[in-house]
Design a protein around this motif. Sequence first.
Motif, short mmCIF file in Angstrom:
data_model
loop_
_atom_site.label_atom_id
_atom_site.label_comp_id
_atom_site.label_asym_id
_atom_site.label_seq_id
_atom_site.Cartn_x
_atom_site.Cartn_y
_atom_site.Cartn_z
N VAL A 161 0.84 -1.19 0.00
CA VAL A 161 0.00 0.00 0.00
C VAL A 161 0.88 1.25 0.00
CG1 VAL A 161 -1.84 1.23 1.20
CG2 VAL A 161 -1.75 -1.27 1.30
N GLY A 162 0.61 2.17 -0.91
CA GLY A 162 1.34 3.43 -0.97
C GLY A 162 2.73 3.34 -1.58
N ALA A 163 3.08 2.19 -2.16
CA ALA A 163 4.43 2.00 -2.69
C ALA A 163 4.78 3.03 -3.76
CB ALA A 163 4.59 0.59 -3.25
N THR A 164 3.87 3.30 -4.66
CA THR A 164 4.16 4.22 -5.76
C THR A 164 4.52 5.61 -5.26
OG1 THR A 164 2.65 2.97 -7.16
CG2 THR A 164 3.27 5.15 -7.92
N SER A 165 3.79 6.09 -4.26
CA SER A 165 4.10 7.44 -3.74
C SER A 165 5.22 7.44 -2.72
CB SER A 165 2.86 8.11 -3.16
OG SER A 165 1.92 7.22 -2.68
N THR A 166 5.63 6.27 -2.26
CA THR A 166 6.74 6.20 -1.30
C THR A 166 8.09 6.30 -2.02
OG1 THR A 166 5.45 4.88 0.24
CG2 THR A 166 7.83 4.77 0.47
N VAL A 167 8.23 5.60 -3.16
CA VAL A 167 9.49 5.60 -3.90
C VAL A 167 9.82 7.02 -4.35
CG1 VAL A 167 10.70 4.76 -5.95
CG2 VAL A 167 9.29 3.20 -4.60
N GLY A 168 11.02 7.46 -4.01
CA GLY A 168 11.47 8.81 -4.36
C GLY A 168 11.26 9.83 -3.25
N LEU A 169 10.46 9.48 -2.25
CA LEU A 169 10.21 10.39 -1.13
C LEU A 169 11.51 10.63 -0.36
CD1 LEU A 169 7.99 11.88 0.55
CD2 LEU A 169 7.80 9.78 1.90
N GLN A 170 11.80 11.89 -0.05
CA GLN A 170 13.00 12.23 0.70
C GLN A 170 12.59 12.78 2.06
OE1 GLN A 170 15.16 14.84 -2.04
NE2 GLN A 170 16.45 13.09 -2.55
N VAL A 171 13.32 12.31 3.09
CA VAL A 171 13.01 12.70 4.46
C VAL A 171 14.32 13.04 5.17
CG1 VAL A 171 11.98 11.90 6.62
CG2 VAL A 171 11.08 11.07 4.46
N PRO A 172 14.37 14.15 5.89
CA PRO A 172 15.57 14.44 6.68
C PRO A 172 15.76 13.37 7.76
CG PRO A 172 14.12 16.37 6.55
CD PRO A 172 13.36 15.21 5.98
N VAL A 173 17.01 13.06 8.08
CA VAL A 173 17.26 12.04 9.11
C VAL A 173 16.80 12.48 10.49
CG1 VAL A 173 19.15 10.91 7.89
CG2 VAL A 173 19.65 12.74 9.49
N SER A 174 16.47 13.73 10.63
CA SER A 174 15.98 14.23 11.92
C SER A 174 14.48 14.03 12.08
CB SER A 174 16.32 15.72 12.06
OG SER A 174 15.71 16.45 11.00
N VAL A 175 13.83 13.39 11.08
CA VAL A 175 12.38 13.27 11.07
C VAL A 175 11.94 11.81 11.04
CG1 VAL A 175 10.31 13.76 9.70
CG2 VAL A 175 12.10 15.49 9.90
N GLY A 176 10.94 11.49 11.85
CA GLY A 176 10.26 10.21 11.76
C GLY A 176 11.01 9.01 12.31
N VAL A 177 10.34 7.87 12.20
CA VAL A 177 10.88 6.61 12.69
C VAL A 177 12.11 6.22 11.88
CG1 VAL A 177 10.39 4.14 12.92
CG2 VAL A 177 8.65 5.82 13.58
N ALA A 178 12.04 6.34 10.56
CA ALA A 178 13.19 5.98 9.72
C ALA A 178 14.40 6.81 10.10
CB ALA A 178 12.84 6.17 8.24
N GLY A 179 14.20 8.09 10.30
CA GLY A 179 15.30 8.97 10.70
C GLY A 179 15.87 8.58 12.05
N TRP A 180 15.00 8.23 12.98
CA TRP A 180 15.46 7.84 14.32
C TRP A 180 16.30 6.56 14.25
CZ3 TRP A 180 15.33 3.75 17.63
CH2 TRP A 180 15.74 4.00 18.94
N VAL A 181 15.85 5.59 13.45
CA VAL A 181 16.57 4.32 13.33
C VAL A 181 17.96 4.55 12.73
CG1 VAL A 181 16.59 2.09 12.11
CG2 VAL A 181 14.52 2.85 13.29
N VAL A 182 18.04 5.40 11.69
CA VAL A 182 19.33 5.69 11.08
C VAL A 182 20.22 6.46 12.04
CG1 VAL A 182 20.44 7.09 9.28
CG2 VAL A 182 18.60 5.54 8.68
N SER A 183 19.67 7.42 12.74
CA SER A 183 20.46 8.22 13.67
C SER A 183 20.97 7.41 14.85
CB SER A 183 19.63 9.39 14.19
OG SER A 183 19.29 10.26 13.14
N SER A 184 20.14 6.48 15.35
CA SER A 184 20.52 5.70 16.53
C SER A 184 21.24 4.40 16.18
CB SER A 184 19.27 5.35 17.34
OG SER A 184 18.47 4.41 16.64
N GLY A 185 21.00 3.89 14.97
CA GLY A 185 21.57 2.61 14.58
C GLY A 185 20.89 1.43 15.26
N GLN A 186 19.68 1.65 15.80
CA GLN A 186 18.96 0.61 16.53
C GLN A 186 17.68 0.20 15.80
OE1 GLN A 186 18.29 1.61 20.67
NE2 GLN A 186 20.10 2.90 20.69
#
Length: 195
Positions: free
Chosen positions: A52-77
């Motif tokens: 669900v939502g795959a088409t609009s997800t691909v290409g989406l850019q998010v700062p690493v300071s935002v959201g769950v994805a950003g938190w996981v990258v920032s923390s490495g956890q």
Amino acid sequence: AVVGPALAPPGHHERLQSLVDAARDAFGSQACSIALLDPDERTLTFTVAAGVGATSTVGLQVPVSVGVAGWVVSSGQALEITDVTQDPRWAADVAEQTGYLPRSILAAPLETEQTLIGVVEVLDRDASRPGAERDLLMLSLLARQAALSVESARLFTDSGRLLLDAIATAGGTELESMARAMDDVAADRSAPVDP
């Protein structure tokens, strides 16, 4: 930049896509995606997605300071959130851009021995299926495979660039014809295959 597509290993994007497709099926989830860290290490770009939502997800850019994805990258956890509305790390405005608002998220960093590359997310998995209690561990293993695939493609591309730089530095007069040949290879790789 001119020969970049020709230097990428064949099937690299397809391999990542097959990983998110397989993860979505394995976890019984509504959606799965991989976001890669840009060279500036300040932005994540969603590279592949399934569900669900795959088409609009691909290409989406998010700062690493935002959201769950950003938190996981920032923390490495790795992270499991059973109710996103109760978690301050969740960015509803980012989810709205995809057209899908999940209730739960599993996320794991894509990392190798050398570096952190990105994040894989699984949205609204089937937590009632047998073995679901090991999902975070399984996602971490899948993330490791995705990270190795990305790192392999980057090393392959970097090696090609070094080779071309060496030729240019040596004064190779055939550099332009080599670049055209590489463009032809890239065009052949991206051409549709007749069934």
